[in-house]
Design a protein around this motif. Structure first.
Motif, PDB file in Angstrom:
ATOM      1  N   PHE A 132       8.755   7.043 -11.328  1.00 10.03           N
ATOM      2  CA  PHE A 132       9.893   6.863 -11.845  1.00 10.03           C
ATOM      3  C   PHE A 132      10.089   5.332 -12.330  1.00 10.03           C
ATOM      4  O   PHE A 132      11.093   4.911 -13.038  1.00 10.03           O
ATOM      5  N   TYR A 133       9.063   4.293 -11.927  1.00 16.91           N
ATOM      6  CA  TYR A 133       9.052   2.932 -12.164  1.00 16.91           C
ATOM      7  C   TYR A 133       8.241   2.445 -13.310  1.00 16.91           C
ATOM      8  O   TYR A 133       7.190   2.913 -13.328  1.00 16.91           O
ATOM      9  N   GLN A 134       8.610   1.372 -13.503  1.00 16.23           N
ATOM     10  CA  GLN A 134       7.848   0.751 -14.871  1.00 16.23           C
ATOM     11  C   GLN A 134       7.078  -0.621 -14.221  1.00 16.23           C
ATOM     12  O   GLN A 134       6.156  -1.023 -14.762  1.00 16.23           O
ATOM     13  N   SER A 135       7.479  -1.257 -13.186  1.00 15.48           N
ATOM     14  CA  SER A 135       6.808  -2.288 -12.408  1.00 15.48           C
ATOM     15  C   SER A 135       6.761  -2.301 -10.816  1.00 15.48           C
ATOM     16  O   SER A 135       7.833  -1.465 -10.463  1.00 15.48           O
ATOM     17  N   LYS A 136       5.963  -2.926 -10.367  1.00 15.81           N
ATOM     18  CA  LYS A 136       6.039  -2.769  -8.868  1.00 15.81           C
ATOM     19  C   LYS A 136       6.369  -4.178  -8.101  1.00 15.81           C
ATOM     20  O   LYS A 136       5.908  -5.343  -8.647  1.00 15.81           O
ATOM     21  N   TRP A 137       7.096  -4.150  -6.981  1.00 15.58           N
ATOM     22  CA  TRP A 137       7.303  -5.403  -6.194  1.00 15.58           C
ATOM     23  C   TRP A 137       7.883  -6.622  -7.086  1.00 15.58           C
ATOM     24  O   TRP A 137       7.474  -7.709  -6.945  1.00 15.58           O
ATOM     25  N   LEU A 138       8.826  -6.049  -7.919  1.00 15.28           N
ATOM     26  CA  LEU A 138       9.359  -7.059  -8.944  1.00 15.28           C
ATOM     27  C   LEU A 138       9.971  -8.170  -8.266  1.00 15.28           C
ATOM     28  O   LEU A 138       9.934  -9.347  -8.613  1.00 15.28           O
ATOM     29  N   ILE A 139      10.770  -7.973  -7.360  1.00 14.99           N
ATOM     30  CA  ILE A 139      11.544  -9.157  -6.371  1.00 14.99           C
ATOM     31  C   ILE A 139      10.498  -9.928  -5.843  1.00 14.99           C
ATOM     32  O   ILE A 139      10.825 -11.234  -5.877  1.00 14.99           O
ATOM     33  N   PHE A 140       9.202  -9.784  -5.245  1.00 13.15           N
ATOM     34  CA  PHE A 140       8.336 -10.712  -4.808  1.00 13.15           C
ATOM     35  C   PHE A 140       7.754 -11.451  -6.023  1.00 13.15           C
ATOM     36  O   PHE A 140       7.430 -12.662  -5.851  1.00 13.15           O
ATOM     37  N   LYS A 141       7.239 -10.778  -7.053  1.00 12.22           N
ATOM     38  CA  LYS A 141       6.892 -11.329  -8.079  1.00 12.22           C
ATOM     39  C   LYS A 141       7.710 -12.475  -8.858  1.00 12.22           C
ATOM     40  O   LYS A 141       7.221 -13.440  -8.924  1.00 12.22           O
ATOM     41  N   HIS A 142       8.726 -12.029  -8.903  1.00 10.54           N
ATOM     42  CA  HIS A 142       9.968 -13.010  -9.485  1.00 10.54           C
ATOM     43  C   HIS A 142      10.013 -14.427  -8.508  1.00 10.54           C
ATOM     44  O   HIS A 142      10.162 -15.399  -9.203  1.00 10.54           O
ATOM     45  N   PHE A 143      10.475 -13.855  -7.147  1.00 10.88           N
ATOM     46  CA  PHE A 143      11.202 -15.076  -6.429  1.00 10.88           C
ATOM     47  C   PHE A 143       9.981 -15.952  -5.815  1.00 10.88           C
ATOM     48  O   PHE A 143      10.130 -17.124  -5.305  1.00 10.88           O
ATOM     49  N   LEU A 144       8.941 -14.904  -5.509  1.00 12.61           N
ATOM     50  CA  LEU A 144       7.900 -15.766  -4.671  1.00 12.61           C
ATOM     51  C   LEU A 144       6.594 -16.578  -5.453  1.00 12.61           C
ATOM     52  O   LEU A 144       6.264 -17.382  -5.466  1.00 12.61           O
ATOM     53  N   LYS A 145       6.366 -15.771  -6.563  1.00  8.82           N
ATOM     54  CA  LYS A 145       5.339 -16.105  -7.394  1.00  8.82           C
ATOM     55  C   LYS A 145       5.839 -16.803  -8.849  1.00  8.82           C
ATOM     56  O   LYS A 145       5.080 -17.852  -9.159  1.00  8.82           O
TER      57      LYS A 145
END
Length: 323
Positions: A310-323
């Motif tokens: 169902f999803y188009q990206s994985k672990w978006l919150i970690f990629k966005h706020f941590l990386k």
């Protein structure tokens, strides 16, 4: 006879928005029926419509049902083949309906279409609520092409395409009436916020497609009813996102994703409390308790078939706020 398209605006005390934006809706929608569904406004909206826009059909709801329930109630009185659900704080442009209607007419498996949604205040930037089409990550966080969390892209024509998406924004949503009612419309328990994502997810689980077209564009003010700093908006978004996940997630991922989200929401509560104030911290807690009370009824609404990827990206919150 009714025309193929009905442009339907839901109104609640939005007379100022109607004054500002309805003239262009009438001007640039000559082949459409135009409706305003009123959620029992107290600001003289109906009198204004009757006096200045006799060609616009007014549907009066007997109370404020919110976005989801307001449309469900009002659309019972609209018999056009295609609905365009349009926020009252949206500026439309010439030929804004054509590309979406063309996509629906040529592709019977497409149930809903969204145009490019740009900011009314910064017209060269995308707008938060929809941008260039909605997507979702593996933890159920919604985002858009052109907008990830609060980071918004400038429009350089990078999304002037037509593409399949996961959800179309309720700010400007073209949808076949048949598909809308086959899903029993919006989930009225949501009241407002993310009800369109839930509806699109149900459509996808039933075998339909959701599309975006960059050939049409509109400009959205945003926050016309609930501004971004509203604790009620935080409550509705947090609660409704959990309800949507419980309703639509494939069972193998369901427990892991819900548990992860409940934990991550604790960090979100601290973040919102620091950024917007203590009322937003409590809004997250209230959203969780409300979610727990809705679990039995929500479980009954789950369909037999769920989309496994169902999803188009994985672990978006970690990629966005941590990386």
């Amino acid at each position: 006879m009714s025309k193929k398209l009905a442009v339907v605006i839901l109104n609640w005390n939005g007379k100022s928005w109607l004054e500002k934006f309805l003239p262009d809706v009438v001007r640039f929608s000559p082949q459409s029926d135009i409706y305003v569904i009123d959620n029992l406004s107290t600001d003289n909206s109906i009198a204004f419509l009757l006096n200045h826009f006799p060609e616009v059909k007014v549907i009066k709801n007997d109370k404020n049902y919110g976005f989801a329930g307001g449309y469900n109630e009002g659309l019972k009185h609209v018999d056009n083949e295609i609905y365009c659900l349009l926020n009252s704080d949206v500026e439309v442009t010439e030929n804004w309906t054509g590309p979406a209607i063309e996509l629906l007419e040529k592709n019977p498996d497409i149930a809903a279409v969204q145009p490019k949604i740009l900011s009314y205040d910064r017209k060269n930037y995308f707008e938060f609520a929809g941008a260039a089409g909605g997507l979702i990550d593996n933890l159920g966080y919604p985002y858009c092409r052109g907008r990830v969390f609060d980071d918004i892209e400038e429009d350089h024509g990078q999304y002037n395409d037509e593409a399949e998406i996961f959800w179309a924004s309720g700010c400007c949503l073209f949808i076949r009436s048949k598909d809308f009612w086959e899903q029993n419309g919006f989930d009225e328990r949501f009241f407002a916020h993310q009800e369109e994502i839930d509806l699109c997810w149900r459509l996808i689980n039933s075998g339909k497609k959701i599309f975006y077209t960059g050939k049409s564009e509109v400009f959205h003010v945003g926050g016309g009813t609930l501004n971004k700093q509203s604790a009620k908006k935080t409550f509705l978004n947090m609660r409704n996102n959990l309800l949507m996940l419980l309703k639509n997630l494939p069972f193998p991922q369901l427990i892991a994703v819900i548990f992860s989200r409940l934990c991550l929401d604790g960090f979100a509560a601290l973040y919102f409390g620091y950024k917007y104030g203590i009322s937003h911290f409590w809004a997250v807690g209230r959203a969780h308790f409300a979610f727990y009370t809705y679990i039995p009824g929500t479980w009954k609404r789950r369909k037999k078939n769920q989309k496994h990827q169902f999803y188009q990206s994985k672990w978006l919150i970690f990629k966005h706020f941590l990386k």
